[in-house]
Scaffold this active site. Structure first.
Site, PDB file in Angstrom:
ATOM      1  N   SER A   1       0.930  -1.262  -0.100  1.00  0.00           N
ATOM      2  CA  SER A   1       0.040   0.065  -0.041  1.00  0.00           C
ATOM      3  C   SER A   1       0.828   1.053   0.014  1.00  0.00           C
ATOM      4  CB  SER A   1      -0.829   0.139   1.175  1.00  0.00           C
ATOM      5  OG  SER A   1      -1.155   1.267   1.561  1.00  0.00           O
TER       6      SER A   1
ATOM      7  N   HIS B   1      -1.282  -1.200  -4.250  1.00  0.00           N
ATOM      8  CA  HIS B   1      -2.564  -0.928  -3.426  1.00  0.00           C
ATOM      9  C   HIS B   1      -2.638   0.679  -3.369  1.00  0.00           C
ATOM     10  CE1 HIS B   1      -6.362  -1.655  -1.048  1.00  0.00           C
ATOM     11  NE2 HIS B   1      -5.635  -0.603  -0.062  1.00  0.00           N
TER      12      HIS B   1
ATOM     13  N   ASP C   1      -4.564   3.837  -1.908  1.00  0.00           N
ATOM     14  CA  ASP C   1      -5.902   4.132  -0.764  1.00  0.00           C
ATOM     15  C   ASP C   1      -6.317   5.665  -1.005  1.00  0.00           C
ATOM     16  OD1 ASP C   1      -6.063   1.744   1.047  1.00  0.00           O
ATOM     17  OD2 ASP C   1      -4.115   2.329   1.765  1.00  0.00           O
TER      18      ASP C   1
ATOM     19  N   MET D   1      -8.765   8.733   0.286  1.00  0.00           N
ATOM     20  CA  MET D   1      -9.669   9.042   1.423  1.00  0.00           C
ATOM     21  C   MET D   1     -10.121  10.392   1.325  1.00  0.00           C
ATOM     22  SD  MET D   1      -7.118   7.501   4.391  1.00  0.00           S
ATOM     23  CE  MET D   1      -6.506   5.990   4.178  1.00  0.00           C
TER      24      MET D   1
ATOM     25  N   HIS E   1      -8.117   1.774  -3.867  1.00  0.00           N
ATOM     26  CA  HIS E   1      -9.233   1.530  -2.794  1.00  0.00           C
ATOM     27  C   HIS E   1      -9.975   2.738  -2.422  1.00  0.00           C
ATOM     28  CE1 HIS E   1      -9.552   0.198   1.759  1.00  0.00           C
ATOM     29  NE2 HIS E   1     -10.771   0.422   1.279  1.00  0.00           N
TER      30      HIS E   1
ATOM     31  N   MET F   1     -11.821   5.044  -0.294  1.00  0.00           N
ATOM     32  CA  MET F   1     -12.874   5.256   1.026  1.00  0.00           C
ATOM     33  C   MET F   1     -13.308   6.715   1.017  1.00  0.00           C
ATOM     34  SD  MET F   1      -9.446   3.627   3.317  1.00  0.00           S
ATOM     35  CE  MET F   1      -8.445   3.592   1.867  1.00  0.00           C
TER      36      MET F   1
ATOM     37  N   MET G   1     -12.040  -5.212   5.403  1.00  0.00           N
ATOM     38  CA  MET G   1     -10.805  -4.729   6.309  1.00  0.00           C
ATOM     39  C   MET G   1     -10.463  -5.299   7.661  1.00  0.00           C
ATOM     40  SD  MET G   1     -10.413  -1.896   4.443  1.00  0.00           S
ATOM     41  CE  MET G   1      -9.230  -1.286   5.630  1.00  0.00           C
TER      42      MET G   1
ATOM     43  N   ASP H   1      -6.991  -6.106   3.893  1.00  0.00           N
ATOM     44  CA  ASP H   1      -6.323  -4.961   4.103  1.00  0.00           C
ATOM     45  C   ASP H   1      -6.192  -4.399   5.503  1.00  0.00           C
ATOM     46  OD1 ASP H   1      -5.332  -2.397   3.417  1.00  0.00           O
ATOM     47  OD2 ASP H   1      -7.172  -1.641   2.560  1.00  0.00           O
TER      48      ASP H   1
HETATM   49  C1  DX5 Z   1      -6.373   1.780   5.667  1.00  0.00           C
HETATM   50  C2  DX5 Z   1      -5.964   1.524   4.437  1.00  0.00           C
HETATM   51  C3  DX5 Z   1      -4.791   0.268   4.097  1.00  0.00           C
HETATM   52  C4  DX5 Z   1      -3.580   1.048   4.658  1.00  0.00           C
HETATM   53  C5  DX5 Z   1      -2.799  -0.462   5.207  1.00  0.00           C
HETATM   54  O1  DX5 Z   1      -7.256   2.521   5.803  1.00  0.00           O
HETATM   55  O2  DX5 Z   1      -7.233   1.084   3.434  1.00  0.00           O
HETATM   56  O3  DX5 Z   1      -4.701   0.008   2.954  1.00  0.00           O
HETATM   57  O4  DX5 Z   1      -2.721   1.633   3.980  1.00  0.00           O
HETATM   58  O5  DX5 Z   1      -1.593  -0.085   5.904  1.00  0.00           O
HETATM   59  P1  DX5 Z   1      -0.932  -0.825   6.966  1.00  0.00           P
HETATM   60  O6  DX5 Z   1      -0.440  -2.293   6.036  1.00  0.00           O
HETATM   61  O7  DX5 Z   1       0.229  -0.211   7.580  1.00  0.00           O
HETATM   62  O8  DX5 Z   1      -2.061  -1.510   7.957  1.00  0.00           O
HETATM   63 ZN    ZN Z   2      -6.502   0.236   1.620  1.00  0.00          ZN
END
Ligand code: DX5
Ligand code: ZN
Length: 224
Positions: free
Chosen positions: A10, A35, A37, A39, A68, A70, A139, A177
């Site tokens: 990620s 990956h 993320d 947000m 991903h 969010m 998650m 994840d």
């Molecule tokens: C959390 C993200 C994850 C995060 C994972 O909100 O969706 O993808 O980046 O990071 P680690 O592996 O450090 O928990």
């Molecule tokens: Zn993620």
């Protein structure tokens, strides 16, 4: 344990002051996907980045992008992220009133469609979309931040999801994840996952390439 699981580091845990270098490291690694993320500060408390950064990442990164989302009302941004280079687009069941429609919308762009659920959401809620998705993401932390502790209740959820899929002869990617690393990856794979997202475990490691390689090899000794 299923052969050939996928490792998706990620990028949220990368050092953004040297993002180019970190992405080259991923290009040279045994990682299968990157990956990414996204947000929005509404669905989750944190804001990360939007489509322009994803586009930039896509210019440098040679691995498929597993985006991903969010974000609330993901239907407003599906085409944008596809244009930015997403190969897989995953949205949250909890973030839209029209999950089935969003899945079709993602597929219409040509991307693979993924659905994610938060730790409190029961996997049974996926029953009526299971046939339509390419990927289910469980998650294993509350989304919003990297570096959190793995929630072990995810393991029985994984087994339940795997059983649901087997009963109906479905084989979506099953992604986990949050908080995944060398300490728990084997148990996560044994419980039914075949895509491991790992942020801090990879990017904060002294030897990230080795960690990716080890994650990739887990379980291979028992394969015939
Ligand atoms: C959390 C993200 C994850 C995060 C994972 O909100 O969706 O993808 O980046 O990071 P680690 O592996 O450090 O928990
Ligand atoms: Zn993620």
């Amino acid at each position: 344990m299923r052969k050939n699981h996928i490792i998706a580091p990620s990028v949220l845990a990368a050092d953004f002051s040297k993002l180019g270098e970190d992405l080259q490291m991923i290009n040279n690694s045994e990682a299968d996907w990157l990956h990414v993320d996204v947000m929005d500060g509404r669905f989750v408390p944190n804001i990360s980045f939007g489509k322009d950064i994803v586009k930039t990442i896509n210019k440098v990164c040679t691995k498929p992008l597993d985006v991903h989302l969010m974000i609330e009302e993901p239907e407003r941004y599906i085409e944008d992220f596809r244009e930015a280079g997403a190969d897989v687009i995953t949205f949250h069941l909890e973030a839209t009133r029209h999950a089935h429609r969003v899945i079709q919308q993602i597929k219409d762009t040509g991307a693979k469609a993924g659905i994610a659920i938060n730790p409190h959401t029961n996997v049974n809620q996926l029953q009526d979309v299971l046939e339509d998705v390419d990927l289910v993401c469980l998650m294993s932390v509350n989304p919003g931040f990297g570096g959190q502790k793995f929630i072990y209740q995810t393991l029985p959820k994984l087994r339940q999801l795997k059983e649901m899929c087997e009963k109906r002869n479905l084989e979506p990617y099953i992604e986990v994840d949050g908080g995944v690393g060398l300490q728990n990856a084997e148990r996560v794979l044994q419980a039914g996952a075949n895509v491991l997202v790992a942020g801090s475990a990879v990017f904060k490691a002294e030897k990230p390439l080795e960690v990716v390689s080890k994650l990739k090899k887990i379980g291979s000794e028992s394969w015939v």
